[in-house]
Write an enzyme that holds these catalytic residues in place. Sequence first.
Site, mmCIF file in Angstrom:
data_model
loop_
_atom_site.group_PDB
_atom_site.id
_atom_site.type_symbol
_atom_site.label_atom_id
_atom_site.label_comp_id
_atom_site.label_asym_id
_atom_site.label_seq_id
_atom_site.Cartn_x
_atom_site.Cartn_y
_atom_site.Cartn_z
ATOM 1 N N ARG A 24 4.333 24.088 12.622
ATOM 2 C CA ARG A 24 4.484 22.667 12.937
ATOM 3 C C ARG A 24 3.609 22.040 11.717
ATOM 4 O O ARG A 24 3.810 20.737 11.558
ATOM 5 C CB ARG A 24 3.952 22.383 14.249
ATOM 6 C CG ARG A 24 3.924 20.994 14.681
ATOM 7 C CD ARG A 24 3.899 20.562 16.061
ATOM 8 N NE ARG A 24 3.091 21.645 16.848
ATOM 9 C CZ ARG A 24 1.735 21.547 16.839
ATOM 10 N NH1 ARG A 24 0.929 20.657 16.437
ATOM 11 N NH2 ARG A 24 1.051 22.326 17.564
ATOM 12 N N LYS A 42 22.328 10.392 7.252
ATOM 13 C CA LYS A 42 23.355 9.650 6.744
ATOM 14 C C LYS A 42 23.666 10.067 5.105
ATOM 15 O O LYS A 42 24.172 11.405 5.081
ATOM 16 C CB LYS A 42 22.942 8.147 6.939
ATOM 17 C CG LYS A 42 22.326 7.611 8.185
ATOM 18 C CD LYS A 42 23.498 7.778 9.299
ATOM 19 C CE LYS A 42 22.848 7.569 10.669
ATOM 20 N NZ LYS A 42 21.942 6.382 10.793
ATOM 21 N N ASP A 85 13.345 -0.099 5.829
ATOM 22 C CA ASP A 85 14.444 0.901 6.027
ATOM 23 C C ASP A 85 15.554 1.098 5.102
ATOM 24 O O ASP A 85 16.160 0.040 5.157
ATOM 25 C CB ASP A 85 15.172 0.884 7.640
ATOM 26 C CG ASP A 85 15.996 1.938 8.159
ATOM 27 O OD1 ASP A 85 16.620 2.652 7.301
ATOM 28 O OD2 ASP A 85 16.276 2.186 9.161
ATOM 29 N N TYR A 105 18.957 -1.697 12.556
ATOM 30 C CA TYR A 105 19.538 -0.719 13.487
ATOM 31 C C TYR A 105 19.218 -0.741 14.855
ATOM 32 O O TYR A 105 18.096 -0.860 15.031
ATOM 33 C CB TYR A 105 19.059 0.534 12.676
ATOM 34 C CG TYR A 105 19.338 1.831 13.456
ATOM 35 C CD1 TYR A 105 20.694 2.103 13.503
ATOM 36 C CD2 TYR A 105 18.695 2.625 14.081
ATOM 37 C CE1 TYR A 105 21.165 3.146 14.314
ATOM 38 C CE2 TYR A 105 19.053 3.765 15.016
ATOM 39 C CZ TYR A 105 20.369 4.144 14.953
ATOM 40 O OH TYR A 105 20.689 5.248 15.755
HETATM 41 C C1 PLP Z 1 21.101 5.980 11.782
HETATM 42 C C2 PLP Z 1 19.966 5.101 11.449
HETATM 43 C C3 PLP Z 1 18.653 5.235 11.806
HETATM 44 C C4 PLP Z 1 18.303 6.421 12.840
HETATM 45 O O1 PLP Z 1 18.342 7.660 12.116
HETATM 46 P P1 PLP Z 1 18.598 8.904 13.030
HETATM 47 O O2 PLP Z 1 18.653 9.925 12.050
HETATM 48 O O3 PLP Z 1 19.953 8.649 13.786
HETATM 49 O O4 PLP Z 1 17.499 9.114 14.151
HETATM 50 C C5 PLP Z 1 17.652 4.496 11.461
HETATM 51 N N1 PLP Z 1 18.072 3.214 10.464
HETATM 52 C C6 PLP Z 1 19.404 3.121 10.147
HETATM 53 C C7 PLP Z 1 19.566 2.165 8.880
HETATM 54 C C8 PLP Z 1 20.425 4.092 10.686
HETATM 55 O O5 PLP Z 1 21.596 3.918 10.126
#
Ligand code: PLP
Length: 368
Positions: free
Chosen positions: A45, A192, A167, A96
Amino acid sequence: MMRDLDPSTVVVHAGRPARVADAPMGGSPVFTSTYVAGGEVGYGRFGNEAWAAFEETLGALEGGRCLSFASGMAAAAAVCDLVPVGGRVVAPQHAYNGVLALLDQQVAAGRLSLDRVSVVDTAAVSAAVAGADLLWLESPTNPAMEVADLPALAAAGRRAGATVVVDNTFATPLLQQPLSMGADIVVHSATKFIAGHSDVVLGAVVTKTDEHWSALELRRRSQGAIPGPMEAWLALRGFRTLALRLERAQSNAAFLAARLLEHPRVSRVRYPGLPEDPGHARAAAQMSGFGAILAFELGGDADGAQHVCESTNLWVHATSLGGVESTLERRRRWPIEVPTIPTDLIRLSVGIEHPDDLWADLAQALKS
Ligand SMILES: *Cc1c(COP(=O)(O)O)cnc(C)c1O
């Protein structure tokens, strides 16, 4: 040494084992829950070789120190946990939806207060951030494709004493580096574009200061939202080709945006790469490319938009984004999507297929 190289080179070479005789070219996921006592890691961990290689690579590209998490949301939740109880967060009107839902839950639990502002309105964000603990930004925003003036907003946040978080999932570290524009922390859903093959869920933060890094590392080890070694390894393997994938995907996106703009059924195209897009000048100033996500609307026809999503053969009707495969969805099909997102808005995640095949299938679906 890595800093002087182009990011498209860094993404290939960072996070590799030392070049000694018979060293492997790439590291491996280490499958262990525990380590023999006496070393620096100790327990599964607390650390893993595959996390470290991934983190070194993303950290080098963003210009900070990275920590990987179990998902983008785990990374976002750890950052939100930095806000003291009773603190105030300023967040975008559109972002998001999972992050906005998380913040709403924290407000409902009485943990913090929240102000939502349009990120395109620099004056409104700057006014709202006075006295706030954390400024959450996203640019371009998911799925409205709005572009925030990141240098101006980061400066306003810092003047107000707020921690500025961006983000950077849509842009990726190859197109935009928010720490260099004054942000304190970058958050990624590596699920992504970074991993890029629709087969991994993974998140990350990158911090400018050691203090933020340590505070987030403490949360990762105590809250336990750790990545699996295999996920970190797969994400790094996908990461190696990000520059090439993005090059193709974003030229496809620009081609499709221009085609959609001319289509009689399409009332609006949202893509910062279009010269007429309201975010174009800002995106051109702070990004080195316009990315591979775009959105379009059908003049209020939500049923028609849903039908388009269900009528493609090549494009996959699916959520998520950033894979090599092109996907599309009507975002308001999700009950938690922000109600000011148009009901007929279709978000496209453009992949690396041939542009003519992508347009032929989309045009066919728009005719149906
Ligand atoms: C998908 C996404 C998230 C969340 O990420 P996960 O890996 O699905 O938990 C956060 N911010 C943006 C802009 C996203 O497209």
